[in-house]
Design an enzyme around this catalytic site. Sequence first.
Site, PDB file in Angstrom:
ATOM      1  N   ASN A  46       0.821  -1.228   0.000  1.00  0.00           N
ATOM      2  CA  ASN A  46       0.000   0.000   0.000  1.00  0.00           C
ATOM      3  C   ASN A  46       0.851   1.274   0.000  1.00  0.00           C
ATOM      4  O   ASN A  46       0.333   2.374   0.133  1.00  0.00           O
ATOM      5  CB  ASN A  46      -0.948   0.005   1.198  1.00  0.00           C
ATOM      6  N   ARG A  80      15.092  24.771   0.018  1.00  0.00           N
ATOM      7  CA  ARG A  80      14.784  26.063  -0.618  1.00  0.00           C
ATOM      8  C   ARG A  80      13.456  26.631  -0.131  1.00  0.00           C
ATOM      9  O   ARG A  80      13.150  27.788  -0.395  1.00  0.00           O
ATOM     10  CB  ARG A  80      14.792  25.911  -2.147  1.00  0.00           C
ATOM     11  N   GLN A  81      12.685  25.821   0.597  1.00  0.00           N
ATOM     12  CA  GLN A  81      11.439  26.357   1.184  1.00  0.00           C
ATOM     13  C   GLN A  81      11.763  26.770   2.617  1.00  0.00           C
ATOM     14  O   GLN A  81      11.341  26.152   3.577  1.00  0.00           O
ATOM     15  CB  GLN A  81      10.344  25.300   1.125  1.00  0.00           C
ATOM     16  N   LYS A 134      19.318  37.697 -11.109  1.00  0.00           N
ATOM     17  CA  LYS A 134      18.330  36.760 -11.689  1.00  0.00           C
ATOM     18  C   LYS A 134      16.981  37.081 -11.084  1.00  0.00           C
ATOM     19  O   LYS A 134      16.897  37.339  -9.893  1.00  0.00           O
ATOM     20  CB  LYS A 134      18.745  35.331 -11.306  1.00  0.00           C
ATOM     21  N   ASP A 148      27.237  27.751  -7.836  1.00  0.00           N
ATOM     22  CA  ASP A 148      25.895  27.709  -7.252  1.00  0.00           C
ATOM     23  C   ASP A 148      25.847  26.578  -6.235  1.00  0.00           C
ATOM     24  O   ASP A 148      26.712  25.702  -6.239  1.00  0.00           O
ATOM     25  CB  ASP A 148      24.843  27.500  -8.353  1.00  0.00           C
ATOM     26  N   ASP A 153      19.235  22.104 -10.339  1.00  0.00           N
ATOM     27  CA  ASP A 153      18.009  21.297 -10.284  1.00  0.00           C
ATOM     28  C   ASP A 153      17.478  21.147 -11.708  1.00  0.00           C
ATOM     29  O   ASP A 153      17.824  20.215 -12.430  1.00  0.00           O
ATOM     30  CB  ASP A 153      17.018  21.975  -9.331  1.00  0.00           C
ATOM     31  N   THR A 154      16.666  22.100 -12.164  1.00  0.00           N
ATOM     32  CA  THR A 154      16.184  22.026 -13.551  1.00  0.00           C
ATOM     33  C   THR A 154      17.257  22.505 -14.536  1.00  0.00           C
ATOM     34  O   THR A 154      17.137  22.307 -15.733  1.00  0.00           O
ATOM     35  CB  THR A 154      14.954  22.926 -13.750  1.00  0.00           C
ATOM     36  N   GLY A 155      18.265  23.181 -14.007  1.00  0.00           N
ATOM     37  CA  GLY A 155      19.317  23.738 -14.860  1.00  0.00           C
ATOM     38  C   GLY A 155      19.004  25.148 -15.340  1.00  0.00           C
ATOM     39  O   GLY A 155      19.842  25.803 -15.960  1.00  0.00           O
TER      40      GLY A 155
HETATM   41  C1  R5P Z   1      18.448  29.233  -6.006  1.00  0.00           C
HETATM   42  O1  R5P Z   1      18.312  30.138  -5.207  1.00  0.00           O
HETATM   43  C2  R5P Z   1      19.493  28.171  -5.882  1.00  0.00           C
HETATM   44  O2  R5P Z   1      20.670  28.668  -5.324  1.00  0.00           O
HETATM   45  C3  R5P Z   1      19.793  27.541  -7.228  1.00  0.00           C
HETATM   46  O3  R5P Z   1      20.289  28.541  -8.091  1.00  0.00           O
HETATM   47  C4  R5P Z   1      18.554  26.954  -7.836  1.00  0.00           C
HETATM   48  O4  R5P Z   1      17.838  26.248  -6.877  1.00  0.00           O
HETATM   49  C5  R5P Z   1      18.902  26.042  -8.979  1.00  0.00           C
HETATM   50  O5  R5P Z   1      17.716  25.519  -9.494  1.00  0.00           O
HETATM   51  P1  R5P Z   1      17.509  25.388 -11.054  1.00  0.00           P
HETATM   52  O6  R5P Z   1      18.613  24.527 -11.575  1.00  0.00           O
HETATM   53  O7  R5P Z   1      16.155  24.717 -11.162  1.00  0.00           O
HETATM   54  O8  R5P Z   1      17.502  26.769 -11.624  1.00  0.00           O
END
Ligand code: R5P
Length: 323
Positions: free
Chosen positions: A38, A101-102, A201, A229, A233-235
């Site tokens: 489950n 990040r939250q 950004k 950085d 994550d997504t780049g």
């Molecule tokens: C944002 O404040 C973090 O430091 C990274 O720049 C961010 O989380 C990277 O995420 P992504 O690759 O999705 O832009």
Amino acid sequence: MKVDFEIVSGGVQPEIARMVAKIIGTKVLSVQLKEFPNGERYARLEQSVRNKNLFIFCTCATSNSYSLNDALFEAFIIADAAKRASAKEISIVLPLLPYSRQDRKARTREPITAALVLSMLKQAGVERVITVDLHSTQIQAAFSGPFENLSARKLISNKIKEYIHNYQNEDFVVIAPDAGSVKNSSKFANELEIPVIFLPKSRDEANPEIITRQAVQEDLSDKNCIIIDDMIDTGGTIISAANMLKESGAKRIIVCATHGVFSDGAASKIRDSAIDKIIVTDSVPQKDSISTLKDKIEVITIAPLLADAIRSINNGDNAVDID
Ligand code: R5P
């Protein structure tokens, strides 16, 4: 070293715990882990931990057989099992703190999920948290107990120094790709003795994947740009920065980040981008998809960093967290 502690691991990336145990000269205790039909998870420590200090390694990341939330829930139940089995002190090793990040209410009626995760860990019996390069160090305040936030900066900057050495007649500059990365990027720049440039950004509030950037003021002709950085994550952050840098004449673009998450689709977008090289650590498991980046990516292990931290904690040595 007298080993007065035990190491156990959750089911995501158990190899990190094994590497750390090997460096220290000990073994990882076995834990029975399974998922019921489950979807509920189960964990049982297979040996006694009574009166033992325990380090629980729980990488919280989506992998082939886990979602990030399953891995996090497993961390709670392993800690609970250890507490109920009379472990002396329970430390959790979360190289990338999930939900880090939250860490604030950016908009009204939002949760602060990173704080919730830390308070749930405490409730489960965790007394010490060990992380690597937290997204924001202030979140440590949400955990009432020792918090060791280790830094992979030395490991990464040693790798960058090899590049600088290989291209010693060329100019290098560190790029901070957003406001949150300025402090850390400046530390890298100081250590590497090269200048730093901040690239603002902004993310769309409702659609955070939409990133806008202002044009770079500096002339970057023939410069090698090193973007620093905490996480890929997504780049989106690094790709948008790299495009802007290329438009301003940058020669090579090297991206360094502690946590190479590479969520779905990120690897192929990065492969087709202006980025020449990526340096990340193994703080999260490397997905199969990053094999598409094999000529561009270098992965450094954080196992020695974690082993040193555990040794220092065990020996009662000075602070292990470096910021
Ligand atoms: C944002 O404040 C973090 O430091 C990274 O720049 C961010 O989380 C990277 O995420 P992504 O690759 O999705 O832009």
